[in-house]
Design an enzyme around this catalytic site. Structure first.
Site, PDB file in Angstrom:
ATOM      1  N   GLU A 245      32.294   4.003 -44.506  1.00  0.00           N
ATOM      2  CA  GLU A 245      33.134   4.303 -45.656  1.00  0.00           C
ATOM      3  C   GLU A 245      32.312   4.993 -46.743  1.00  0.00           C
ATOM      4  OE1 GLU A 245      35.912   1.648 -48.713  1.00  0.00           O
ATOM      5  OE2 GLU A 245      34.226   0.757 -47.678  1.00  0.00           O
ATOM      6  N   SER A 372      32.482  -3.577 -55.391  1.00  0.00           N
ATOM      7  CA  SER A 372      32.354  -3.353 -56.833  1.00  0.00           C
ATOM      8  C   SER A 372      30.925  -2.947 -57.174  1.00  0.00           C
ATOM      9  CB  SER A 372      32.707  -4.628 -57.599  1.00  0.00           C
ATOM     10  OG  SER A 372      31.663  -5.579 -57.453  1.00  0.00           O
TER      11      SER A 372
END
Lengths: 387, 371, 387, 371
Positions: A245, A372
């Protein structure tokens, strides 16, 4: 050491630029430029088909599966050119997320069944990873899949499902062994979105848009043939996926485009009777973020160069994620500042106004989603600095 | 030096706080936000019954005369309650302008209607290209009346107002003109602001009677009312900041990841400590601005008020962003109050002069003072 | 609510201002202004005697011990006026640190013996708290004191002893019960610096100066009468002291003085042919820090007001410490920027140059000493936010 | 695109690195720092023996001709080793100026003496009031020679130089003039810099023979040498940054407080992660500047070099400060290397154009490009 692109790479970049200029439909380009998401699914599908028709449907895939087989430098150049021309994004969920997992862990049947339809844009994929209770701590997920004959019966709830309202398929992490340690009892499952028992509930976002959903699974029956890899070995797939990703995670193309837009906005905005671009304080802010972006471009190329020699993306990708999202968020902030009080009007007309304000609000997600920035800093501290 | 509040002042704040806590939950507010009108006349009536619409009407006019400090305390509560109704626009800004300028029967009529909640008035002041003074709006003597021409931008709550108080350049300086919103020659383009409130761009081209001008040359009164309005807006933002910080701290206590409440992670603790300090610095500057509004020196008042707008605006940016970030994905939804705090704080940065505009104004004041 | 000082307070401020203007010797003022520390001990002693002669030797002490009995607002105004006039600091180790402990926990004999000599500047005190291995984690200290008849025999090592080379006395935390839990076995001891077995070793600092020492104790015999409070109850004294140390911790006076100096430097410095003060980017930096300081002044007054009602300093003092040191450090940073390349010359002449550069380097300590800013943020998170 | 280094380049770096690791420990350096001269001629001879003083002499002149990349790699090592000797001043800056300008026998003599370590030369360029061009130093034709007048400021390593290469304004633009440091009419005011190095302000008022001017109009050559010098100085600072980060991370692993290595505290981890990112961004810009020094476009080169000076300078500020902070009290002493890194990084911010000056230069370049 030579930081210049080779003549071949420059020729390649020109080829991409010319292709996009010639083939990106004006109406799609116009909507992307205005931030008009009213036909986003259609726009994404059409652009995917255009790219596919040219053989560029999957620039990060190897040739054996129909990809271009380009190296990372060419992928980098391709994304920059597409972003600069206001092309729609290519949907990452199929191309960058589930496809590498299927290539690596899927059976030949699964590869033949799923990959071509990702490539040509027939199947829209979405993701079933996070849950309301498990965000950064993914391994604590609770969605259950119980074996019942040649099916799994899935029950549970996924959150932060992006654009699932358009999706044909969802890939899910599900718990198949509730007694094992958290990471041990997880499996990787492909689920047809038309299966009875699946229900989507849209989540309205901060900026007033709908782009994510909660997905509820109520006794959803999934053929065991849709399991990728071995049962209870899904964590391996999950980590593999998260690694892939991160390709082009720095988002240089988007930041460059938005920086150019910011410069234009600052040149057009008038403050105290002269262009805002000539205000020394504001000009210094732009110069600062432009420098940070320039440095990150080189850093990105350095990481690409290193990865080409070591294969797997290393923890340095965390740096690209953090700095890339911070820089793009900063640019959107400056766009709002450039608008000044005009930015108050959110649902008005005008090309820049709602786009810039909406984008500023929407892109707060960049530092939250996809691991995050706090998690990324943990990774740098632990994996890179060995603290 | 005294940072305490009188019992009366405290009671004012308590009354609005209690009302909003019981009658203005987030779901109720969401329905108002989604409604055509974008405000609740019912809530407005309740505020009138609490006497809050007479807050900034002098006692001599039958009001409460709560002054800057009372206004600050109530505004903190309207911010913390994310109030959508035009308290700030009508009961603070417009009411102060009327109180400072209108005379005689007009004064009584206007203040009476405003205090009772019967009518809403807004000050139409902001223009494109600068916040501090009317530039593109002019009023010229025209026979025994006035010709008002110009354009005002993003006037908060204009769509729900009966009266527009329009600031305009006049031959003698500035004037404020009373205009019926529905008058011919007044064109509203309604819009929604980034915090979901209703506002409008307004074009004026109409003839007004002589008595439409409230009082005479209005520069000083306008400045005074605007400064009070700015101080009250800072107090409103301070209320939002308090709520954003409290809701973030609570979320950090409750949210468990990796087997631990995230509020136990030191990196997040330090960031919340930074948020706390930002909020406290914003509080100090809001107090300072409010206190300056009680004093008599317009230059010192403007300096304190602009300083507050900058410090509170910077806190709004950082605390708004950090609140969302620390809520993780939940911060990106509009289900929790944090996203509504974020948007109201963003609007604060942009309203009544942006942070940058006030920073420029401060530097100009400093240069003027040094020269 | 009323943020104005009362007429009495303003008259008081004028009185202080006039007194300092009349009585601060020019030579001392000149050295403080230039950052000349060559006679620092003498300067501090002389100034203390001048203040004492006027009855202002201890502005934070109650009248019963010879202090002024002023409230915190007057103390605040006093420190601001002294700083603005370039008066030397008053040495905190006696006045603000050991004296409150002796007042609270000392015997009447100890009070009579020690306090007057602190007040009139006869005794110079220094501190023996930190050790090489225990900085932020004070309770882990290792210096031992063993009872031998009517003496304690002290062995060990203290670090970060400031200006101990001039000291007559040192107050020490020592471990009297090695078997108790870390905080339980500690005692608070007053030690005459002339006692045999004490050796100082200066620590050269970052900025090239000597202002701190290591203090070695080798079988140092200390009369048991020099124990303050009960044996093994020293942690109580330690915490009490740390609370009182925080008076005027925001350092508003010093920051104001340095901000004024910065403004003068920016007005005098020429950049691109005009005063640096007119450079919009630099002017914005000054305006920013000036605003932050203004806000902190009000915050400081709010804390003073609250403390006057609650007696003890609360955890809000941590905020004053953090923001106060950050602001002063930022001002010193801007002073270096105002000097530009001239700041390269550290050991040259000129009033501003070595002072500004040396101060910038030296004051890096502000965020480390006196409870590091990291510890202060922990305190806010845990005590104020209850995390 | 290629971020690898040749074996030869790597060997250059390794040789200086090994030498400094074995022969230049902190205690040894401390003695040099405290000495009257402030440098060690012994170390200088060792560098000459390693061939490093011929690094920037072209192969045609009998040097190594290592080019910008080789210079960068060696400079990283001199930074990481906190080298006090005038490598950057003499072997990079002055040597490049001579290589670009001097001709014939003079060229051979100068380069020979510089390569062998027999003599040190420094470029006297900086003046008070601006870094980029000579302003207050002029050379006027005077019979068959020159009259050189003016003042140079804070010339690094001037006290140990035999030759000063003085940039000056001339009728045709700029020139570089060879001056013996001990010549009459040259007055040095020695000083110590903030990083403990020796430098001098220099006043010139003397007559020079015609051949004192190296080459002719020297603006382009000066720019080229200064840009290479800046890139090398960035590389030196990068070496310091690497050392500061490494020493801080190691300290955080070793230092135990509250029963835990402080490197386990998340707030400190995140700050060290930020330091790491600053250093990597500084590395990227140093590479970019070095690469631009290999290219032929002076405008692109100046842009990359100024960009690097800014980014590395900002990293120097933050990493320098954070390194000290994370070392706690120990960071405030000059016993550990961190304080020496801090001071060298501070000097970097200020040398050869401050961060602000280069930021201004960049904006001027951007305006010129846009116009």
């Amino acid at each position: 050491m030579d930081l210049n692109f080779s003549p071949e790479e420059l020729a390649f970049r020109d080829e991409v630029r010319a292709f996009v200029a010639a083939h990106l439909p004006d109406d799609i380009q116009g909507r992307v430029r205005r931030g008009d998401e009213s036909q986003v699914a259609d726009d994404i599908r059409r652009w995917q088909k255009i790219l596919h028709a040219h053989g560029w449907g999957a620039v990060m895939w190897p040739r054996e599966f129909g990809g271009t087989g380009w190296d990372k430098t060419r992928q980098f150049l391709f994304e920059i050119e597409c972003a600069a021309a206001d092309a729609p994004i290519q949907l990452p969920f199929g191309l960058k997320m589930v496809a590498p997992v299927i290539m690596r862990y899927g059976t030949p049947e699964q590869q033949q069944r799923f990959l071509p339809r990702i490539l040509d844009g027939s199947d829209w994929w979405c993701q079933g990873y996070s849950e309301p209770g498990s965000g950064s701590d993914l391994a604590s997920l609770k969605t259950r899949a119980e074996r019942d004959g040649d099916h799994y019966v899935v029950n549970g709830q996924k959150a932060w499902n992006t654009l699932g309202q358009h999706a044909d398929w969802i890939f899910c992490l599900v718990r198949t062994d509730p007694d094992a340690k958290p990471q041990r009892g997880i499996s990787f499952l492909l689920i047809d979105m038309r299966t009875p028992g699946i229900r989507l509930q849209p989540t309205r976002l901060l900026d007033g848009t709908y782009e994510v959903n909660e997905v509820f699974f109520d006794n959803v029956r999934v053929p065991v043939g849709n399991l990728v890899g071995e049962e209870n070995a899904g964590w391996t797939c999950a980590k593999f996926l998260l690694g892939h990703e991160r390709t082009n995670i720095a988002g240089i193309g988007a930041s460059r485009r938005e920086l150019a837009r910011l410069r234009r906005m600052a040149a057009e905005a008038v403050r105290d009777g002269r262009p805002l671009a000539e205000d020394p304080v504001f000009a210094a802010r732009i110069a600062q973020v432009a420098l940070e972006l320039r440095a990150l471009e080189v850093t990105n190329l350095r990481v690409i160069f290193a990865e080409a020699r070591q294969q797997a993306p290393g923890p340095e990708a965390s740096m690209l994620k953090i700095r890339g999202t911070e820089i793009l968020q900063r640019i959107t902030e400056l766009q709002v500042e450039a608008l000044g009080a005009r930015a108050l009007e959110y649902e008005g007309d005008g090309e820049d106004v709602p786009r810039a304000v909406g984008q500023y609000m929407n892109l707060r997600k960049l530092s939250i989603y996809g691991g995050s920035n706090e998690i990324q800093r943990n990774i740098i501290a632990q994996m890179v600095l060995q603290l | 030096m005294d940072f305490s509040f009188t019992e009366e002042q405290q009671m004012l704040q308590d009354s609005i706080r209690r009302y909003l806590a019981s009658d203005y939950p987030l779901e109720h507010r969401a329905r108002i936000l989604a409604s055509e009108a974008g405000w609740s006349p019912e809530t407005w009536r309740a505020l009138a019954e609490l006497g809050l619409l007479a807050l900034d009407i002098d006692e001599a006019d039958g009001g409460i005369g709560a002054g800057p400090v009372g206004t600050m305390l109530v505004s903190q509560a309207t911010g913390a309650g994310l109030l959508l109704e035009p308290f700030h626009s009508s009961a603070v800004l417009a009411t102060r302008v009327v109180s400072l300028l209108a005379r005689g029967e007009q004064r009584a009529t206007l203040l009476g209607a405003l205090a009772s909640g019967e009518a809403v008035a807004v000050l139409a002041h902001d223009e494109d290209g600068g916040w501090f003074e009317p530039r593109a709006t002019t009023a010229e003597a025209d026979g025994d009346g006035w010709r008002l021409r110009g354009r005002k931008a993003r006037v908060y709550h204009a769509p729900m107002a009966r009266w527009l108080l329009v600031s305009a350049r006049t031959q003698d300086g500035s004037g404020v003109f009373l205009v019926e919103r529905e008058a011919a020659g007044v064109q509203l383009r309604p819009l929604r602001t980034v915090d979901g409130q209703r506002a409008a761009d307004i074009e004026f081209d109409l003839r007004l009677p002589a008595d439409a001008r409230l009082g005479g040359e209005a520069s000083a009164a306008l400045d005074e009312a605007l400064d009070l309005g700015l101080a009250a807006l800072c107090a409103d933002a301070l209320g939002v900041l308090d709520r954003a910080l409290a809701t973030t701290v609570q979320y950090a206590r409750d949210r468990v990841q990796f087997g631990t409440p995230i509020g136990r992670f030191q990196a997040l603790q330090h960031r919340m400590a930074d948020m706390y300090m930002q909020v406290e610095q914003a509080r100090s500057m809001t107090y300072l601005a409010t206190s300056a509004c009680e004093g008599g020196d317009p230059a010192a008042r403007r300096e304190a008020v602009s300083g507050a707008k900058v410090v509170v605006g910077q806190a709004a940016r950082r605390v708004g962003q950090e609140s969302v970030q620390l809520h993780g994905g939940m911060g990106m939804t509009d289900e929790l109050d944090v996203s509504h705090c974020f948007r109201r704080l963003l609007a604060f940065e942009l309203r009544m002069g942006t942070t940058d505009e006030h920073l420029h104004a401060l530097q100009a004041l400093a240069r003027a003072g040094a020269a």
